[in-house]
Design a protein around this motif. Structure first.
Motif, mmCIF file in Angstrom:
data_model
loop_
_atom_site.group_PDB
_atom_site.id
_atom_site.type_symbol
_atom_site.label_atom_id
_atom_site.label_comp_id
_atom_site.label_asym_id
_atom_site.label_seq_id
_atom_site.Cartn_x
_atom_site.Cartn_y
_atom_site.Cartn_z
ATOM 1 N N PHE A 252 -20.943 -21.561 -32.424
ATOM 2 C CA PHE A 252 -19.897 -22.542 -32.112
ATOM 3 C C PHE A 252 -19.895 -22.890 -30.620
ATOM 4 O O PHE A 252 -18.849 -23.114 -30.014
ATOM 5 C CB PHE A 252 -18.519 -22.070 -32.592
ATOM 6 C CG PHE A 252 -18.057 -20.751 -32.043
ATOM 7 C CD1 PHE A 252 -17.270 -20.695 -30.893
ATOM 8 C CD2 PHE A 252 -18.372 -19.560 -32.682
ATOM 9 C CE1 PHE A 252 -16.823 -19.486 -30.385
ATOM 10 C CE2 PHE A 252 -17.932 -18.345 -32.187
ATOM 11 C CZ PHE A 252 -17.150 -18.302 -31.031
ATOM 12 N N THR A 253 -21.107 -22.966 -30.043
ATOM 13 C CA THR A 253 -21.231 -23.414 -28.659
ATOM 14 C C THR A 253 -20.597 -24.798 -28.506
ATOM 15 O O THR A 253 -20.862 -25.700 -29.298
ATOM 16 C CB THR A 253 -22.713 -23.468 -28.240
ATOM 17 O OG1 THR A 253 -23.222 -22.133 -28.188
ATOM 18 C CG2 THR A 253 -22.878 -24.131 -26.882
ATOM 19 N N GLU A 254 -19.752 -24.939 -27.495
ATOM 20 C CA GLU A 254 -19.074 -26.207 -27.235
ATOM 21 C C GLU A 254 -19.776 -26.976 -26.125
ATOM 22 O O GLU A 254 -20.236 -26.388 -25.148
ATOM 23 C CB GLU A 254 -17.615 -25.955 -26.837
ATOM 24 C CG GLU A 254 -16.767 -25.338 -27.940
ATOM 25 C CD GLU A 254 -16.346 -26.361 -28.987
ATOM 26 O OE1 GLU A 254 -16.584 -27.575 -28.784
ATOM 27 O OE2 GLU A 254 -15.776 -25.946 -30.015
ATOM 28 N N TRP A 255 -19.850 -28.280 -26.273
ATOM 29 C CA TRP A 255 -20.378 -29.147 -25.233
ATOM 30 C C TRP A 255 -19.271 -29.413 -24.217
ATOM 31 O O TRP A 255 -18.614 -30.455 -24.236
ATOM 32 C CB TRP A 255 -20.875 -30.447 -25.836
ATOM 33 C CG TRP A 255 -22.146 -30.298 -26.623
ATOM 34 C CD1 TRP A 255 -22.840 -29.147 -26.849
ATOM 35 C CD2 TRP A 255 -22.861 -31.340 -27.291
ATOM 36 N NE1 TRP A 255 -23.945 -29.394 -27.612
ATOM 37 C CE2 TRP A 255 -23.993 -30.729 -27.899
ATOM 38 C CE3 TRP A 255 -22.675 -32.703 -27.446
ATOM 39 C CZ2 TRP A 255 -24.921 -31.464 -28.645
ATOM 40 C CZ3 TRP A 255 -23.590 -33.434 -28.175
ATOM 41 C CH2 TRP A 255 -24.703 -32.824 -28.761
ATOM 42 N N THR A 256 -19.070 -28.464 -23.331
ATOM 43 C CA THR A 256 -17.931 -28.563 -22.413
ATOM 44 C C THR A 256 -18.055 -29.747 -21.465
ATOM 45 O O THR A 256 -17.043 -30.261 -20.976
ATOM 46 C CB THR A 256 -17.782 -27.263 -21.603
ATOM 47 O OG1 THR A 256 -19.018 -26.982 -20.919
ATOM 48 C CG2 THR A 256 -17.463 -26.090 -22.526
ATOM 49 N N HIS A 257 -19.279 -30.209 -21.223
ATOM 50 C CA HIS A 257 -19.467 -31.382 -20.352
ATOM 51 C C HIS A 257 -18.997 -32.669 -21.021
ATOM 52 O O HIS A 257 -18.846 -33.702 -20.359
ATOM 53 C CB HIS A 257 -20.935 -31.517 -19.956
ATOM 54 C CG HIS A 257 -21.870 -31.703 -21.111
ATOM 55 N ND1 HIS A 257 -22.145 -30.703 -22.016
ATOM 56 C CD2 HIS A 257 -22.586 -32.790 -21.509
ATOM 57 C CE1 HIS A 257 -22.992 -31.152 -22.921
ATOM 58 N NE2 HIS A 257 -23.280 -32.414 -22.640
#
Length: 334
Positions: free
Chosen positions: A169-174
Motif C-alpha cells: 500500500f505504498t502511497e504516491w505522496t508526491h
C-alpha cells in the motif's frame, strides 16, 4: 443466466447486472463533488431519472447527467435532509469529515437505505454510534474496489485454494493534494486512503487472526510512520505479508498464490496471472456491466437497490468497517 443465484458465482452476477430493473428507483446523492458526480453517472447508466442531488453551492445539472434533468438542491444538507421524502436509496458522498454527521441526520429523518462513502468516518466511535442508531435499517460503507468485477473473477478463479498473499500500500505522496483535506485526514491517511488496498487483501483471504506490525520513520503530515512492514495469518489460516514505503517508489498491489498459479492485482483495476514454471505475467480478461463508470460504483448502487444481490455480493457493514479501521490502526501505528 440461472434463476438460482446460488448456482453461479458472484462474478457472473456482478458482471451481468440487469440495468433495466432499476429505472423506477428514487435516489438522493448528498455531495456534488467528484464522487457525487461519479455516482450520478452510475445512476444515469442504470436509467434512473428520479435523482436529487444536495450540494452546498449551486451546480450545473450537466455536471451530473446529460440524459436526465437531475434536481439540484443547493444550500447544504442541514437545510434539505429534513424536507426529503423517503428515498429508495440515499448516497452520502461528502468530504470525509461530514460523512458521519450527514448519515446521522439521515437516520433522524427516517431514511433507511444508505450508502456512505468510505471510510464512513475516521473514528471508530462515530461508526459505533451509527451502528447502534441504525438497528433495523441498512447502512453500507462504499469500499468500491471490493465490487470490482476483476476482484470477483479472482475469487472465482482461486476457488478457496489460496495458499498465501502479499500486498503493498505504498502511497504516491508526491501526488497528494495538501491543500484539500483536513489535518486529521492527512494524519490518518492510512484509514482515509490506504484501506482501499488493505480491505481488498483481507476481503480475499479473511481478516487477520495473528499479525506482527513494524514501522519506521515519519512524515511531517503523517507522524506515525513512513515505512510499514508486517506479516501474519488470516482467520482462514492463510499466511500473508505486506509492505509500504511512503518515502520511496512503488504502487498499490495485491498478489495471491495458489498451488499452480499466482494472480496479481496491479493496478487494482486489472488482473494478471503467472503460471507455475513461468516468469511471465499475462492479463486475464474479464467482463463488466458498464465501461462508462468508475469501477465498482455502479455495482454498489445496484446492490443497494436490490438487496437480493447482496446475498452473493455483500457490501461492507458498519461492523466490518469498524474492524477495518481497527486493523489499519495497528498496521499504521495510530
Amino acid at each position: 443466466m440461472s434463476n438460482n443465484m446460488n448456482e453461479i458465482s458472484s462474478y457472473e452476477i456482478i458482471s451481468n447486472l440487469s440495468i433495466e430493473k432499476f429505472s423506477n428507483s428514487t435516489v438522493t446523492i448528498i455531495g456534488g463533488g467528484y464522487m457525487g458526480q461519479e455516482y450520478a453517472k452510475s445512476l444515469e447508466c442504470l436509467d434512473i431519472s428520479n435523482v436529487t442531488i444536495i450540494t452546498n453551492t449551486e451546480k450545473d445539472p450537466k455536471n451530473f447527467s446529460n440524459k436526465f434533468d437531475y434536481k439540484i438542491l443547493s444550500g447544504g444538507y442541514k437545510k434539505h435532509i429534513p424536507l426529503l421524502k423517503k428515498q429508495d436509496l440515499v448516497i452520502i458522498a461528502t468530504p470525509t469529515e461530514l460523512l458521519f454527521p450527514v448519515c446521522d441526520l439521515c437516520l433522524d429523518y427516517k431514511q433507511d437505505n444508505i450508502l456512505v462513502e468510505k471510510p464512513g468516518s475516521l473514528f471508530i466511535n462515530d461508526l459505533k454510534l451509527l451502528e447502534e442508531k441504525s438497528k433495523g435499517r441498512r447502512i453500507r460503507i462504499a469500499y468500491n474496489r471490493l465490487c470490482y468485477t476483476n476482484v470477483h473473477l479472482l475469487k472465482k478463479l482461486c476457488n478457496n485454494e489460496i495458499l498465501s498473499c502479499t500486498f503493498d500500500f505504498t502511497e504516491w505522496t508526491h501526488k497528494i493534494p495538501f491543500n484539500r483535506y483536513t489535518k486529521d485526514e492527512y494524519r490518518l491517511w492510512g484509514i482515509s486512503n490506504s484501506l482501499h488496498v488493505i480491505s481488498l487483501a483481507f476481503e480475499l483471504i479473511g481478516m487477520p487472526e495473528k499479525i506482527s506490525c513494524f514501522h519506521e520513520g515519519s512524515l511531517d503530515w503523517h507522524p506515525s510512520g513512513s515505512i510499514f512492514t508486517g506479516s501474519g495469518i488470516s482467520c482462514k489460516n492463510i499466511p500473508f505479508s505486506y509492505h509500504a514505503n511512503w518515502k520511496s517508489a512503488g504502487r498499490w498491489m495485491v498478489e495471491i498464490m495458489t498451488k499452480n498459479k499466482s494472480y496479481r492485482l496491479m493496478p487494482l483495476e486489472g488482473l494478471f496471472v503467472c503460471e507455475k514454471g513461468s516468469v511471465d505475467w499475462n492479463p486475464v480478461p474479464f467482463d463488466s456491466t458498464s465501461s462508462k463508470t468508475k469501477p465498482g460504483v455502479l455495482e454498489q448502487v445496484a446492490i443497494m437497490l436490490d438487496d437480493n444481490l447482496e446475498k452473493n455480493c455483500p457490501l461492507i457493514t458498519l461492523e466490518q468497517s469498524i474492524n477495518y479501521i481497527k486493523i489499519a490502526t495497528k498496521i499504521l501505528n495510530y
